[in-house]
Write a protein that holds these residues in place. Structure first.
Motif, PDB file in Angstrom:
ATOM      1  N   GLY A 176       0.796  -1.212   0.000  1.00  0.00           N
ATOM      2  CA  GLY A 176       0.000   0.000   0.000  1.00  0.00           C
ATOM      3  C   GLY A 176       0.830   1.262   0.000  1.00  0.00           C
ATOM      4  N   TYR A 177       0.263   2.327   0.568  1.00  0.00           N
ATOM      5  CA  TYR A 177       0.845   3.657   0.520  1.00  0.00           C
ATOM      6  C   TYR A 177       1.322   4.062   1.921  1.00  0.00           C
ATOM      7  CZ  TYR A 177      -1.441   3.920  -4.030  1.00  0.00           C
ATOM      8  OH  TYR A 177      -1.830   3.672  -5.328  1.00  0.00           O
ATOM      9  N   VAL A 178       2.548   4.583   1.976  1.00  0.00           N
ATOM     10  CA  VAL A 178       3.120   5.004   3.257  1.00  0.00           C
ATOM     11  C   VAL A 178       3.517   6.473   3.156  1.00  0.00           C
ATOM     12  CG1 VAL A 178       4.968   4.652   4.918  1.00  0.00           C
ATOM     13  CG2 VAL A 178       3.972   2.688   3.754  1.00  0.00           C
ATOM     14  N   ASN A 179       3.124   7.259   4.150  1.00  0.00           N
ATOM     15  CA  ASN A 179       3.477   8.676   4.195  1.00  0.00           C
ATOM     16  C   ASN A 179       4.970   8.826   4.482  1.00  0.00           C
ATOM     17  OD1 ASN A 179       3.461  11.467   4.434  1.00  0.00           O
ATOM     18  ND2 ASN A 179       2.626  11.447   6.514  1.00  0.00           N
ATOM     19  N   GLU A 180       5.668   9.586   3.651  1.00  0.00           N
ATOM     20  CA  GLU A 180       7.106   9.784   3.840  1.00  0.00           C
ATOM     21  C   GLU A 180       7.452  11.245   4.118  1.00  0.00           C
ATOM     22  OE1 GLU A 180       9.559   7.946   0.904  1.00  0.00           O
ATOM     23  OE2 GLU A 180       9.143   5.962   1.736  1.00  0.00           O
ATOM     24  N   ALA A 181       6.455  12.031   4.481  1.00  0.00           N
ATOM     25  CA  ALA A 181       6.705  13.434   4.820  1.00  0.00           C
ATOM     26  C   ALA A 181       6.869  13.547   6.337  1.00  0.00           C
ATOM     27  CB  ALA A 181       5.551  14.312   4.344  1.00  0.00           C
ATOM     28  N   LEU A 182       7.928  14.230   6.769  1.00  0.00           N
ATOM     29  CA  LEU A 182       8.206  14.346   8.207  1.00  0.00           C
ATOM     30  C   LEU A 182       8.886  15.677   8.502  1.00  0.00           C
ATOM     31  CD1 LEU A 182      11.519  13.770   8.384  1.00  0.00           C
ATOM     32  CD2 LEU A 182      10.753  11.454   7.920  1.00  0.00           C
ATOM     33  N   TYR A 183       9.162  15.900   9.768  1.00  0.00           N
ATOM     34  CA  TYR A 183       9.793  17.150  10.214  1.00  0.00           C
ATOM     35  C   TYR A 183      11.075  16.841  10.985  1.00  0.00           C
ATOM     36  CZ  TYR A 183       5.183  19.289   9.399  1.00  0.00           C
ATOM     37  OH  TYR A 183       4.014  19.722   8.839  1.00  0.00           O
ATOM     38  N   ILE A 184      12.033  17.744  10.891  1.00  0.00           N
ATOM     39  CA  ILE A 184      13.138  17.807  11.848  1.00  0.00           C
ATOM     40  C   ILE A 184      12.841  19.034  12.703  1.00  0.00           C
ATOM     41  CG2 ILE A 184      15.611  18.049  12.204  1.00  0.00           C
ATOM     42  CD1 ILE A 184      14.922  15.455  10.872  1.00  0.00           C
ATOM     43  N   VAL A 185      12.709  18.840  14.024  1.00  0.00           N
ATOM     44  CA  VAL A 185      12.357  19.950  14.926  1.00  0.00           C
ATOM     45  C   VAL A 185      13.447  20.110  15.981  1.00  0.00           C
ATOM     46  CG1 VAL A 185       9.877  19.659  14.555  1.00  0.00           C
ATOM     47  CG2 VAL A 185      10.999  18.442  16.429  1.00  0.00           C
ATOM     48  N   ARG A 186      13.439  21.253  16.660  1.00  0.00           N
ATOM     49  CA  ARG A 186      14.425  21.496  17.710  1.00  0.00           C
ATOM     50  C   ARG A 186      13.825  22.386  18.796  1.00  0.00           C
ATOM     51  NH1 ARG A 186      18.653  26.272  16.083  1.00  0.00           N
ATOM     52  NH2 ARG A 186      17.196  27.669  15.066  1.00  0.00           N
ATOM     53  N   TYR A 187      14.449  22.327  19.966  1.00  0.00           N
ATOM     54  CA  TYR A 187      14.085  23.223  21.061  1.00  0.00           C
ATOM     55  C   TYR A 187      14.807  24.555  20.847  1.00  0.00           C
ATOM     56  CZ  TYR A 187      11.745  19.808  24.082  1.00  0.00           C
ATOM     57  OH  TYR A 187      10.875  18.905  24.625  1.00  0.00           O
ATOM     58  N   GLN A 188      14.030  25.633  20.879  1.00  0.00           N
ATOM     59  CA  GLN A 188      14.609  26.970  20.722  1.00  0.00           C
ATOM     60  C   GLN A 188      13.839  27.940  21.602  1.00  0.00           C
ATOM     61  OE1 GLN A 188      15.504  28.631  16.664  1.00  0.00           O
ATOM     62  NE2 GLN A 188      14.009  30.193  17.263  1.00  0.00           N
ATOM     63  N   ASP A 189      14.540  28.546  22.557  1.00  0.00           N
ATOM     64  CA  ASP A 189      13.898  29.493  23.482  1.00  0.00           C
ATOM     65  C   ASP A 189      12.681  28.876  24.150  1.00  0.00           C
ATOM     66  OD1 ASP A 189      15.785  31.399  22.749  1.00  0.00           O
ATOM     67  OD2 ASP A 189      14.547  32.089  21.068  1.00  0.00           O
ATOM     68  N   LEU A 190      12.869  27.642  24.616  1.00  0.00           N
ATOM     69  CA  LEU A 190      11.819  26.906  25.336  1.00  0.00           C
ATOM     70  C   LEU A 190      10.604  26.595  24.465  1.00  0.00           C
ATOM     71  CD1 LEU A 190      11.920  28.698  28.809  1.00  0.00           C
ATOM     72  CD2 LEU A 190      13.106  26.608  28.086  1.00  0.00           C
ATOM     73  N   ARG A 191      10.757  26.676  23.157  1.00  0.00           N
ATOM     74  CA  ARG A 191       9.704  26.311  22.213  1.00  0.00           C
ATOM     75  C   ARG A 191      10.245  25.240  21.272  1.00  0.00           C
ATOM     76  NH1 ARG A 191       8.948  29.998  18.633  1.00  0.00           N
ATOM     77  NH2 ARG A 191       6.821  29.438  18.072  1.00  0.00           N
ATOM     78  N   ILE A 192       9.321  24.456  20.686  1.00  0.00           N
ATOM     79  CA  ILE A 192       9.697  23.452  19.692  1.00  0.00           C
ATOM     80  C   ILE A 192       9.371  24.016  18.322  1.00  0.00           C
ATOM     81  CG2 ILE A 192       9.322  21.098  18.855  1.00  0.00           C
ATOM     82  CD1 ILE A 192       8.453  20.356  21.695  1.00  0.00           C
ATOM     83  N   VAL A 193      10.371  24.171  17.477  1.00  0.00           N
ATOM     84  CA  VAL A 193      10.170  24.798  16.171  1.00  0.00           C
ATOM     85  C   VAL A 193      10.703  23.882  15.075  1.00  0.00           C
ATOM     86  CG1 VAL A 193      10.336  27.125  17.111  1.00  0.00           C
ATOM     87  CG2 VAL A 193      12.388  26.008  16.232  1.00  0.00           C
ATOM     88  N   GLU A 194      10.152  24.048  13.880  1.00  0.00           N
ATOM     89  CA  GLU A 194      10.613  23.276  12.727  1.00  0.00           C
ATOM     90  C   GLU A 194      11.956  23.808  12.242  1.00  0.00           C
ATOM     91  OE1 GLU A 194       9.215  22.209   8.130  1.00  0.00           O
ATOM     92  OE2 GLU A 194       7.968  23.504   9.414  1.00  0.00           O
ATOM     93  N   VAL A 195      12.825  22.869  11.852  1.00  0.00           N
ATOM     94  CA  VAL A 195      14.123  23.241  11.301  1.00  0.00           C
ATOM     95  C   VAL A 195      14.017  23.252   9.785  1.00  0.00           C
ATOM     96  CG1 VAL A 195      16.566  22.633  11.132  1.00  0.00           C
ATOM     97  CG2 VAL A 195      15.308  22.192  13.255  1.00  0.00           C
ATOM     98  N   ASP A 196      14.483  24.307   9.148  1.00  0.00           N
ATOM     99  CA  ASP A 196      14.436  24.389   7.690  1.00  0.00           C
ATOM    100  C   ASP A 196      15.423  23.417   7.073  1.00  0.00           C
ATOM    101  OD1 ASP A 196      12.550  26.361   7.806  1.00  0.00           O
ATOM    102  OD2 ASP A 196      14.033  27.985   7.861  1.00  0.00           O
TER     103      ASP A 196
END
Length: 634
Positions: free
Chosen positions: A614-634
């Motif tokens: 079947g079909y598997v989702n291959e989209a994901l994020y690399i995230v990091r802690y920044q100033d006590l927040r979790i943000v997406e890494v470009d």
């Protein structure tokens, strides 16, 4: 001239019957599939002998049917003859489906006897004519039929389908009780072709299953092979034409399942073209059988204390807001909500009581066994089943797994670190149970220093700690990457504290992990330290804070007075993506090509079709802690 034509026809007829062929005169309403079934040959066999009928099959056309020397025993056939009608008055809660089951007739047979049902809905008090049939059983002998085949070692469905020139779906149709995983010695029905016509699986080649709506142009993009090159590799393809489920032979150096390349986010809003009402079923464990409707306070307390019910209701709320969003774009939804009660017996009952063959998709269930039962049951009709919050046990051809695989998340993190041109040193800190993963990281970063947690001197087991001396003279000046691989909160908290003490302007330490689990959470973990160490990890989703002004977040807060949970966001994202894809293509399969990537509140989706799966989702994020927040890494 007429005499010459008659002579040619006579010679041609003798030639045909000398080679074990027969002719068939096409009747009105017949299709190639129905004719093939009648003679128990494949449509490919008929197309190969009658290439001119590919464009259009007309009544009274004479076509050639291949025959076989092998004769099978006469087979039983059934004939249903209409002998009259009986009357039925519709009761409360009765449906056409339940009535059809009660009288052992089809819904279509009931509609034909009650024409008003084609334009009106069934309602209580309607008087119906129920057709009565007499079943006549007779024996019919086919001159050309299927034969038995014994599964050989290492053979799966696609190998056998390729060997006999049929699709995987056609093989499954010939074998309704075939297991999902074949075992050597299993006996299957296959087309009755001569042994010398069976195709040979050549290990030096790759093989690829043609997807729905896939043409030569799409195959050229995937494989680099032109139509002529594919036809040369696959004799008979030119006469048969491409068909979903066909297995094609490809050169060994090519791989039609190559890694996905980066694509821009697709704006499905601008591609909407299919505005037919979408029929969606939502199968979740609401467990309404446990709810006491006479006691509001007890029900509230149950919802508050039941994590499963809280998750399900949050997800459901997201689904409803997604449907409202789609409605504003002109996409209407016919939603059917079914309570699986988190039980396989109840799921089986729902499948028996409801017909799903005309549904566009089914979301759920959550329980792995229940999901497996739904997916296998609906696979025959090609109904997509969406694994929204859990990973399925098996990814059948109609399954859409929305959560990326762990291996993909790990590889994305490794590739991200490899691309970091500023790193001077890679350090791997691991507990003993993660030694396999740590050795894998060591192979990816050969110069990395590997440090294992120390053992307890008394028990000899993992003590889940390291000494400060283990980190002495480990970090050079500049940027160092530290992989921390553990499920121990004690090891994680101590290592994070030690690294934070060593972190400074000259020795910049970046903490990463392949698996961000509960070891990195809790009162023993200082989020300030994680921010100071720029903690990076791969993730299925991101934080919605950056989209706090979105329609979904504002609507949810207005309705419920709180911010949406990640389960509500997932319900919204999965459902809106599903509806937009269905509205931008003929069906979900066509709208899930691997060059389509979508993104919503917390999740993004890009599906890859696996070979014979079947079909598997291959989209994901690399995230990091920044100033006590979790943000997406470009």
């Amino acid at each position: 001239m007429k005499k010459i034509l008659s002579l040619l026809l006579f010679v041609f007829t003798i030639s045909l019957f000398g080679q074990n062929y027969k002719t068939h005169k096409v009747l009105k309403g017949e299709t190639i599939e129905s004719i093939a079934k009648q003679y128990l040959v494949t449509p490919f066999d008929i197309y190969a002998l009658n290439p001119d009928i590919k464009s259009r099959l007309k009544p009274d056309t004479i076509i050639i049917i291949p025959d076989s020397k092998v004769k099978n025993e006469p087979q039983k056939e059934e004939s249903r003859d209409l002998i009259g009608y009986k009357s039925h008055k519709v009761k409360r809660k009765e449906t056409l489906y339940s009535i059809s089951k009660k009288y052992n007739v089809s819904i279509e047979e009931i509609k034909k006897a009650n024409r008003f049902l084609y334009s009106e809905n069934l309602k209580k008090g309607d008087k119906l004519r129920i057709p009565k049939f007499k079943t006549v059983i007779y024996k019919k002998t086919f001159r050309n039929t299927v034969k038995k085949y014994v599964v050989q070692p290492k053979e799966g469905k696609w190998r056998i389908a390729y060997k006999f020139g049929i699709t995987v779906d056609e093989l499954e149709a010939l074998n309704p009780n075939m297991k999902d995983v074949l075992q050597p010695g299993d006996e299957l029905n296959v087309p009755n072709i001569a042994n010398n016509e069976e195709k040979v699986i050549e290990e030096a080649f790759n093989y690829y299953e043609v997807l729905p709506q896939e043409g030569f142009y799409r195959l050229k993009i995937k494989t680099g092979l032109t139509q002529e090159e594919l036809e040369e590799l696959n004799p008979g393809l030119k006469e048969m034409g491409l068909k979903a489920g066909m297995v094609l032979k490809l050169p060994a150096k090519l791989n039609a399942e190559a890694e996905l390349t980066e694509v821009e986010t697709t704006a499905l809003y601008s591609r909407l073209s299919n505005f037919k009402t979408k029929k969606i079923a939502l199968m979740l464990p609401y467990r309404l059988n446990r709810v006491d409707t006479d006691s509001v306070s007890e029900t509230k307390e149950m919802i508050k204390n039941s994590r499963l019910m809280s998750v399900v209701l949050d997800f459901h709320a997201g689904v409803l807001i997604a449907m409202d969003s789609a409605k504003q774009l002109g996409i209407s939804t016919d939603l059917k909500v079914l309570d699986t009660q988190y039980q396989i017996s109840k799921t089986r009952e729902l499948l028996e009581e409801n017909s799903f063959e005309d549904y566009d998709a089914v979301i759920g269930p959550m329980n792995a066994d229940c999901f497996d039962r739904v997916a296998t049951t609906l696979r025959r009709d090609g109904v997509p089943v969406i694994a929204a919050m859990t990973k399925p046990k098996e990814i059948y051809s109609n399954v859409f797994q929305t959560i990326p695989d762990d291996k993909l998340l790990q590889q994305a993190m490794i590739d991200f670190i490899k691309a970091d041109s500023l790193k001077r040193q890679v350090v791997i800190i691991s507990d003993l149970s993660k030694s396999t993963r740590s050795e894998m990281l060591k192979s990816e970063f050969p110069t990395a220093k590997l440090i294992y947690s120390r053992k307890n001197s008394k028990t000899g087991k993992d003590g889940f700690y390291i000494n400060p001396t283990d980190l002495e003279n480990v970090f050079p000046k500049g940027r160092s990457i530290v992989f921390l691989e553990t499920e121990s909160n004690a090891l994680a908290s101590s290592v994070i504290s030690l690294l934070n003490g060593l972190n400074n302007e000259n020795e910049q330490i970046v903490l990463v992990t392949l698996d961000k689990n509960s070891a990195f959470e809790g009162k023993n973990i200082d989020n300030y330290h994680l921010s100071n160490l720029n903690f990076h990890y791969p993730s299925v989703n991101k934080n919605f804070e950056d989209q706090s002004n979105s329609y979904f977040v504002k609507t949810y807060r207005k309705l419920y007075g709180v911010s949406p949970s990640k389960y509500a966001s997932r319900g919204f994202d999965v459902t809106l993506d599903l509806l937009l894809r269905l509205a931008s293509g003929k069906d979900l399969y066509e709208a899930s090509a691997d060059d389509i990537e979508t993104e919503y509140i917390e999740n993004k989706f890009r599906y890859k079709k696996a070979m014979f799966s079947g079909y598997v989702n291959e989209a994901l994020y690399i995230v990091r802690y920044q100033d006590l927040r979790i943000v997406e890494v470009d």
